[in-house]
Design a protein around this motif. Structure first.
Motif, short mmCIF file in Angstrom:
data_model
loop_
_atom_site.label_atom_id
_atom_site.label_comp_id
_atom_site.label_asym_id
_atom_site.label_seq_id
_atom_site.Cartn_x
_atom_site.Cartn_y
_atom_site.Cartn_z
N LEU A 15 5.16 -7.35 2.35
CA LEU A 15 4.43 -8.32 1.53
C LEU A 15 3.77 -9.38 2.40
N LEU A 16 4.36 -9.61 3.56
CA LEU A 16 3.90 -10.71 4.41
C LEU A 16 2.90 -10.24 5.47
N LEU A 17 2.64 -8.95 5.46
CA LEU A 17 1.82 -8.40 6.54
C LEU A 17 0.33 -8.49 6.24
N ASN A 18 -0.39 -8.99 7.20
CA ASN A 18 -1.86 -9.01 7.10
C ASN A 18 -2.43 -7.72 7.67
N TYR A 19 -3.11 -6.98 6.86
CA TYR A 19 -3.74 -5.76 7.37
C TYR A 19 -5.12 -6.11 7.89
N GLN B 235 7.61 -6.57 12.88
CA GLN B 235 7.53 -6.87 14.30
C GLN B 235 8.54 -6.07 15.10
N LEU C 19 -3.76 1.61 0.06
CA LEU C 19 -2.92 0.48 -0.32
C LEU C 19 -3.67 -0.45 -1.26
N ASN D 97 3.62 1.00 3.09
CA ASN D 97 3.47 0.04 2.00
C ASN D 97 2.90 0.73 0.77
N PHE E 27 -13.97 0.00 -2.05
CA PHE E 27 -13.24 0.29 -0.81
C PHE E 27 -13.84 1.41 0.02
N ASN F 48 -14.05 -8.50 2.16
CA ASN F 48 -14.39 -9.52 1.18
C ASN F 48 -15.70 -9.20 0.49
N ASP G 96 -2.64 -1.42 -4.97
CA ASP G 96 -2.51 -2.80 -5.42
C ASP G 96 -3.29 -2.99 -6.71
N LYS G 97 -4.49 -2.47 -6.68
CA LYS G 97 -5.37 -2.68 -7.83
C LYS G 97 -4.81 -1.97 -9.07
#
Lengths: 234, 234, 234, 234
Positions: free
Chosen positions: A113-117, A30, A149, A63, A138, A123, A153-154
DNA sequence: AATGAATGAGGATTCATTCAT
DNA sequence: CATGAATGAATCCTCATTCAT
């Protein structure tokens, strides 16, 4: 010329990401503002938007870069281990060392880690558990950095999956666990042990508990969580 | 006269908190704006600031109220259990039921877990591990609502401490653990199992894992984390 | 391209300052609001903050612009005078004419005399009485507009210092005075004569004294204050 | 009972004024808020409005009280002086001593000098130069405290007028001056010497001039302003 | 007389993003 | 590619004053 330009472009991109990373580390996602990133990177604000379509995307890029760096080191370290038990220990150690060696980078990672992309309706896309992330998944993600990203992660989760699977075969991991959710949980547990959320932080302070001690206790608990019942290992 | 006013005031206060809670649940702490709370509560913005000195304080009040509600239920439930093992199970169940019964409230709670309250330099205050939170601590915290929250946090952790201590005596909890850090970690683990952080959420989605399944796996892991080595219990 | 933009930018900046000046004249610094300035200048509020980092800085810019205008005229007028006595008379006349010619501007100036700018810890910077204000001073002042104002203040005081010094040599000013503090006091006295503070204003009204008469009396007093003892001059 | 009440009321009033005065001294008129005054005086906000019809009126009351205190001391001191010259010196000294002895009170006074009281259309009222302020003037001023202040102002100016008139007779004051405007100007000059306005303050800082030195210079100048031409006095 | 809850217009400032150059 | 001026909705919070009790 083209090559030279290409290189310059990559450099710029990385410079921007460096600044953004540092700012995220210091002031959180932020608190990182596009204007300040531009100023510190000595480019115009518009230029930022040439390289990254928006702030969210820039964060995703930062990230992904951190995740990738950590994963690559983990792969190397785990490759040089003879058994799964050592591999797990080694990959955990990688996180520790990373935090020590690149505190800013780690700090940024913790925030991210807390960020919503804005992954819109991804989904639907997921339906494939096989490990060919680059190829079949993807593809519909509009933002390249977010896609990177997710792929990263995967890769990370599958690296761990392989290690844990081996761990089960070698008997240092409980055989009845469901691998993937376990790995995801273990990973979050590790992060929460290293960087307690505000709620946990308040409690630690209230109880006067040393963060490092908390970390040790938490690590011990997570080890017990996956260890076979009768295991004598330490 | 005075009594009537008193009651009306308490009602209003609760009304405001209700609205705020709902908005936090829906849009997060950041998304909850004082203006909208005022509008929905049908009071002037200034009135909000009569009851709560600032947004942070309002959040603290909401947080404390939820924490208290959960703790009180937990105390009741655990009191009606004959042994520690059952108490642990019961207190965990309380969280589950709470989530089910008051999804909004739970959702707000989840958001508030991540909120940093301006607790200035409270660090100095803590030095006392005994359980008289109301009496000897937090006297220097300027904001009453934040103080209430800290006290509530402490009550909760001490409730769990008593249960776990009993658990050790009864043999359903590993005796060598350090109680307080363990409890804090277990609590965070439970929350992370119920409400995975964005990072974990992405992974779960990518791997197509049902959140409820993840929850079960995570709970199983936490149980193993504190269970004595040779325990046959389930 | 660049030049055109440059000019346009300067114009806009001046437009904004014009509006702000007018509003300060009418309603005081406090009464001048960023929102209204934006509206009257027909730009978005954000645009104001592109040109001026905050309200204080905008005020400083307006103040500096007025101060500069007055000083430049004073320099011209004083340059065309043969002796110090005439120079003093001329510079005083400049203020009078300025007030008559640009009443709004003067009115704004009067308000700005009372404004405290956030000059942080500039105290340390000053230690140099020589007259190279642009060069060696104010480099640490963060706000460019405030720095400009301070430089302008300094230029003005040094202009007067030169004149008064000449006046001493020519015998129309008492020789034993300490120049700089005298100039500063004389300047304030002039302003107070032109624009009595509320306290003085009340008294003038209460005693039914015509402001213009007060001005004359005050001017006469200030003249006597610096005139040599035995002077016969008027 | 009635008397007791009366006294209690006066006490309360003074307590409130004490607090207000202190706050004005510390944070200026603007920074003094009714809420904080009420809190510090340990009364309800509403009570403030029982004693003072609004903030402006409270300020006027505080101002009048300070003015009166100073005037009374001045009267005493000047009464014990044998000649006008000494009286002038004495009254000036009173201001200095007041500043030293009651720094807060003085500081508040300094702030109040700049305050515009809502004196509506009082202008019309004044038409009388005789010295019966209490009797014939200000009867239409709605606010009692503002009226008190105006009366106090007038008493002060007439006290000075008497002294200066005597000074002229005794030859220590230039005989050709117009008394009242001179007094008003001298008074403002004294205050500006003691408490330079922001503009002057900046200049003093920029030129590294010690405030006390400035004060001395300014006082010397004002003395010269009213002294007869050939005066040898110091 | 005393209370203090309620008001609500109004303030300065922020910031991701766009688009004409 | 690069620029950076322009946007403007949105945010939190203040505070003198009123009035029902």
């Amino acid at each position: 010329m083209s090559e030279r330009m290409e290189r310059r472009k990559k450099e710029r991109r990385n410079e921007i990401m460096d600044i953004a990373e540092k700012m995220i580390a210091q002031k959180g996602v932020q608190g990182m503002t596009m204007k300040e990133v531009a100023e510190k990177a000595d480019v115009a604000i518009g230029t930022l938007y040439v390289y990254f379509k928006n702030k969210n995307s820039l964060c995703a890029a930062v990230n992904a870069r951190i995740s990738k760096q950590m994963r690559v080191i983990m792969e190397e370290e785990s490759a040089s281990c003879s058994n799964a038990c050592k591999k797990i220990r080694a990959t955990t150690a990688v996180v520790f060392e990373f935090r020590e060696k690149y505190p800013d980078r780690w700090s940024a990672f913790k925030e991210l880690l807390l960020l919503n992309y804005d992954t819109e309706n991804i989904n639907d896309i997921y339906s494939n558990n096989d490990f060919n992330p680059e190829i079949n998944d993807f593809q519909d993600i509009s933002d390249e950095n977010i896609r990177d990203l997710l792929i990263e992660d995967k890769k990370m989760s599958h690296l761990m999956k392989d290690i844990y699977r081996q761990g089960i075969q070698e008997g240092c991991i409980r055989s009845e666990i469901d691998l993937m959710p376990t790995i995801i949980f273990m990973r979050m547990a590790l992060f929460m042990a290293l960087e307690p959320l505000p709620y946990a932080q308040r409690m630690l302070e209230a109880e006067n508990i040393d963060p490092e001690h908390f970390l040790e206790v938490a690590l011990d608990l997570t080890r017990h969580a996956v260890r076979p019942q009768s295991s004598k290992k330490r």
